[in-house]
Motif scaffolding. Sequence first.
Motif, PDB file in Angstrom:
ATOM      1  N   ALA A   7       0.699  -0.939  -0.298  1.00 17.18           N
ATOM      2  CA  ALA A   7       0.001   0.240  -0.512  1.00 17.18           C
ATOM      3  C   ALA A   7       0.563   1.015   0.059  1.00 17.18           C
ATOM      4  CB  ALA A   7      -1.363   0.016   1.035  1.00 17.18           C
ATOM      5  N   GLY A   8       0.319   2.035  -0.732  1.00 21.48           N
ATOM      6  CA  GLY A   8       1.121   3.444  -0.621  1.00 21.48           C
ATOM      7  C   GLY A   8       2.406   3.597  -1.290  1.00 21.48           C
ATOM      8  N   SER A   9       2.517   2.306  -2.846  1.00 22.60           N
ATOM      9  CA  SER A   9       3.678   1.983  -3.673  1.00 22.60           C
ATOM     10  C   SER A   9       3.676   2.942  -4.550  1.00 22.60           C
ATOM     11  CB  SER A   9       4.169   1.038  -3.700  1.00 22.60           C
ATOM     12  OG  SER A   9       3.327   0.551  -4.799  1.00 22.60           O
ATOM     13  N   VAL A  10       4.125   4.131  -5.253  1.00 21.58           N
ATOM     14  CA  VAL A  10       4.436   4.904  -6.423  1.00 21.58           C
ATOM     15  C   VAL A  10       4.897   4.098  -7.781  1.00 21.58           C
ATOM     16  CG1 VAL A  10       4.910   7.468  -7.276  1.00 21.58           C
ATOM     17  CG2 VAL A  10       4.509   6.665  -4.326  1.00 21.58           C
ATOM     18  N   GLY A  11       4.603   4.177  -8.560  1.00 20.35           N
ATOM     19  CA  GLY A  11       4.825   3.586 -10.345  1.00 20.35           C
ATOM     20  C   GLY A  11       6.122   4.096 -10.393  1.00 20.35           C
ATOM     21  N   PRO A  12       5.990   5.648 -10.435  1.00 26.83           N
ATOM     22  CA  PRO A  12       7.448   6.285 -11.053  1.00 26.83           C
ATOM     23  C   PRO A  12       8.544   6.264 -10.355  1.00 26.83           C
ATOM     24  CG  PRO A  12       5.644   7.841 -11.144  1.00 26.83           C
ATOM     25  CD  PRO A  12       5.101   6.586 -10.296  1.00 26.83           C
ATOM     26  N   VAL A  13       8.488   5.426  -9.429  1.00 27.62           N
ATOM     27  CA  VAL A  13       9.439   5.528  -8.403  1.00 27.62           C
ATOM     28  C   VAL A  13      10.763   4.063  -9.433  1.00 27.62           C
ATOM     29  CG1 VAL A  13      11.210   4.399  -6.418  1.00 27.62           C
ATOM     30  CG2 VAL A  13       9.086   5.645  -6.335  1.00 27.62           C
ATOM     31  N   ILE A  14       9.918   3.715  -9.804  1.00 29.00           N
ATOM     32  CA  ILE A  14      10.747   2.558 -10.438  1.00 29.00           C
ATOM     33  C   ILE A  14      10.528   2.480 -12.205  1.00 29.00           C
ATOM     34  CG2 ILE A  14      10.626   0.452  -8.966  1.00 29.00           C
ATOM     35  CD1 ILE A  14       8.179  -0.805  -9.846  1.00 29.00           C
ATOM     36  N   GLY A  15       9.522   3.509 -12.840  1.00 31.98           N
ATOM     37  CA  GLY A  15       9.479   3.765 -13.469  1.00 31.98           C
ATOM     38  C   GLY A  15       9.054   2.629 -14.745  1.00 31.98           C
ATOM     39  N   LEU A  16       7.612   2.262 -13.968  1.00 28.27           N
ATOM     40  CA  LEU A  16       6.838   1.076 -14.610  1.00 28.27           C
ATOM     41  C   LEU A  16       5.242   1.640 -14.371  1.00 28.27           C
ATOM     42  CD1 LEU A  16       7.692  -2.412 -13.091  1.00 28.27           C
ATOM     43  CD2 LEU A  16       8.320  -1.492 -15.640  1.00 28.27           C
ATOM     44  N   PRO A  17       4.503   1.307 -15.427  1.00 30.68           N
ATOM     45  CA  PRO A  17       3.024   2.336 -15.446  1.00 30.68           C
ATOM     46  C   PRO A  17       2.260   1.305 -14.116  1.00 30.68           C
ATOM     47  CG  PRO A  17       3.251   1.254 -17.239  1.00 30.68           C
ATOM     48  CD  PRO A  17       4.195   0.376 -16.025  1.00 30.68           C
ATOM     49  N   ASP A  18       1.240   2.258 -13.854  1.00 29.53           N
ATOM     50  CA  ASP A  18       1.161   1.553 -11.506  1.00 29.53           C
ATOM     51  C   ASP A  18       0.304   0.754 -12.084  1.00 29.53           C
ATOM     52  OD1 ASP A  18       2.330   3.822 -10.909  1.00 29.53           O
ATOM     53  OD2 ASP A  18       0.451   5.081 -11.722  1.00 29.53           O
ATOM     54  N   ASP A  19      -0.285  -0.007 -13.137  1.00 32.01           N
ATOM     55  CA  ASP A  19      -1.198  -0.852 -12.226  1.00 32.01           C
ATOM     56  C   ASP A  19       0.065  -2.413 -12.572  1.00 32.01           C
ATOM     57  OD1 ASP A  19      -0.335  -0.943 -15.559  1.00 32.01           O
ATOM     58  OD2 ASP A  19      -2.837  -1.308 -16.228  1.00 32.01           O
ATOM     59  N   VAL A  20       1.441  -2.134 -12.812  1.00 32.31           N
ATOM     60  CA  VAL A  20       2.362  -3.211 -12.932  1.00 32.31           C
ATOM     61  C   VAL A  20       2.377  -4.183 -11.424  1.00 32.31           C
ATOM     62  CG1 VAL A  20       4.914  -4.074 -13.224  1.00 32.31           C
ATOM     63  CG2 VAL A  20       3.674  -2.910 -15.599  1.00 32.31           C
ATOM     64  N   THR A  21       2.672  -5.169 -10.920  1.00 28.09           N
ATOM     65  CA  THR A  21       2.617  -5.706 -10.207  1.00 28.09           C
ATOM     66  C   THR A  21       3.545  -7.049 -10.127  1.00 28.09           C
ATOM     67  OG1 THR A  21       0.427  -7.465 -10.441  1.00 28.09           O
ATOM     68  CG2 THR A  21      -0.169  -5.339  -9.905  1.00 28.09           C
ATOM     69  N   ALA A  22       4.484  -6.916 -11.657  1.00 28.77           N
ATOM     70  CA  ALA A  22       5.098  -8.153 -11.092  1.00 28.77           C
ATOM     71  C   ALA A  22       5.818  -7.848 -12.271  1.00 28.77           C
ATOM     72  CB  ALA A  22       4.268  -9.621 -11.614  1.00 28.77           C
ATOM     73  N   CYS A  23       7.226  -8.347 -11.961  1.00 31.06           N
ATOM     74  CA  CYS A  23       8.470  -8.256 -12.724  1.00 31.06           C
ATOM     75  C   CYS A  23       8.800  -9.711 -13.692  1.00 31.06           C
ATOM     76  CB  CYS A  23       9.516  -7.205 -12.359  1.00 31.06           C
ATOM     77  SG  CYS A  23       8.835  -5.260 -12.128  1.00 31.06           S
ATOM     78  N   LEU A  24       9.312  -9.275 -14.851  1.00 34.24           N
ATOM     79  CA  LEU A  24       9.910 -10.785 -15.068  1.00 34.24           C
ATOM     80  C   LEU A  24      10.781 -10.370 -15.613  1.00 34.24           C
ATOM     81  CD1 LEU A  24       6.868 -13.080 -16.333  1.00 34.24           C
ATOM     82  CD2 LEU A  24       7.957 -13.611 -14.823  1.00 34.24           C
ATOM     83  N   PHE A  25      12.594 -11.370 -15.334  1.00 36.76           N
ATOM     84  CA  PHE A  25      13.340 -10.718 -15.611  1.00 36.76           C
ATOM     85  C   PHE A  25      14.712 -11.709 -16.512  1.00 36.76           C
ATOM     86  CE2 PHE A  25      13.225  -7.699 -12.003  1.00 36.76           C
ATOM     87  CZ  PHE A  25      12.715  -6.948 -12.165  1.00 36.76           C
ATOM     88  N   ASP A  26      14.903 -11.731 -18.074  1.00 36.95           N
ATOM     89  CA  ASP A  26      15.803 -12.275 -18.017  1.00 36.95           C
ATOM     90  C   ASP A  26      17.204 -11.628 -17.279  1.00 36.95           C
ATOM     91  OD1 ASP A  26      17.460 -13.432 -20.410  1.00 36.95           O
ATOM     92  OD2 ASP A  26      18.023 -11.846 -21.157  1.00 36.95           O
ATOM     93  N   LEU A  27      17.888 -12.649 -18.030  1.00 36.40           N
ATOM     94  CA  LEU A  27      19.242 -13.001 -16.604  1.00 36.40           C
ATOM     95  C   LEU A  27      20.200 -13.038 -17.767  1.00 36.40           C
ATOM     96  CD1 LEU A  27      20.980 -13.686 -13.969  1.00 36.40           C
ATOM     97  CD2 LEU A  27      20.938 -16.315 -15.254  1.00 36.40           C
ATOM     98  N   ASP A  28      20.425 -13.403 -18.208  1.00 37.84           N
ATOM     99  CA  ASP A  28      22.024 -13.251 -19.187  1.00 37.84           C
ATOM    100  C   ASP A  28      22.038 -11.854 -19.968  1.00 37.84           C
ATOM    101  OD1 ASP A  28      23.802 -15.482 -17.905  1.00 37.84           O
ATOM    102  OD2 ASP A  28      21.985 -16.746 -19.351  1.00 37.84           O
TER     103      ASP A  28
END
Length: 255
Positions: A7-28
């Motif tokens: 609660a209270g987290s802000v999208g722009p802090v990590i440069g993503l749309p506000d409705d994003v709840t999960a991140c999937l990262f490639d590794l290499d």
Amino acid sequence: MPTGRRAGSVGPVIGLPDDVTACLFDLDGVLTSTAALHEIAWKQTFDEFLAAHAGPDEPEFSERDYTAYVDGRPRADGVRTFLASRGITLPEGLPNDDPEDPTVNGVGNRKNGLVLKIIEERGVQPFPGSVAYLEAAHQAGLAIGVVTSSANGARVLDAAGLTRFVQARIDGLTIGERKLRGKPAPDSFLAGAADLGATPATTAVFEDALAGVKAGHDGGFRFVVGVNRADQAEELRANGADIVVLDLAELLDES
């Protein structure tokens, strides 16, 4: 397993749309600098194979070959796709083929042995900007997963000290076990989102490979970040990246 922001987290802090709840990262190439080590291993493998089986006039494996035919794909797919570009078809063979066998699995196993040797000699270094971004995403309450075509995903994450961030991992072993199509098909990313309890509509994908960016785009993911490690910004955009950065730290709000 967390599936959303605190609660209270802000999208722009990590440069993503506000409705994003999960991140999937490639590794290499996204989280660690091991993409360069993979390219070295692929070049040695293919150059030796071409010299032995295609004749002295065959051009060597190039950086363009790596980005076009190999980068981001499961190992066997990379072997098939590159050799097809040179008009060469090999029998599939078996997963435990000897590295000297002239089969798809044999060539792939030779490359894997080489990259493990290189990793052992040189170690695994995460990109500092990626570590900072993972920290920020974790603090923002986002679910975090890694989706990599490498069968060595767990080993690389451990060596880089990044396992502590990861709540779900789809790697080359998982892709084989679940019989998923590899990138550029979206299957592995879709599986990663499902393992996090998320949907593509609320998930961001982070990729440096053209095949991976295309997979994120074609999978209908909410936001696709292209990480430009190989001077291919326009190609990343053409394959579906919503934004292209040189380093994940560029996405962080430093204010």
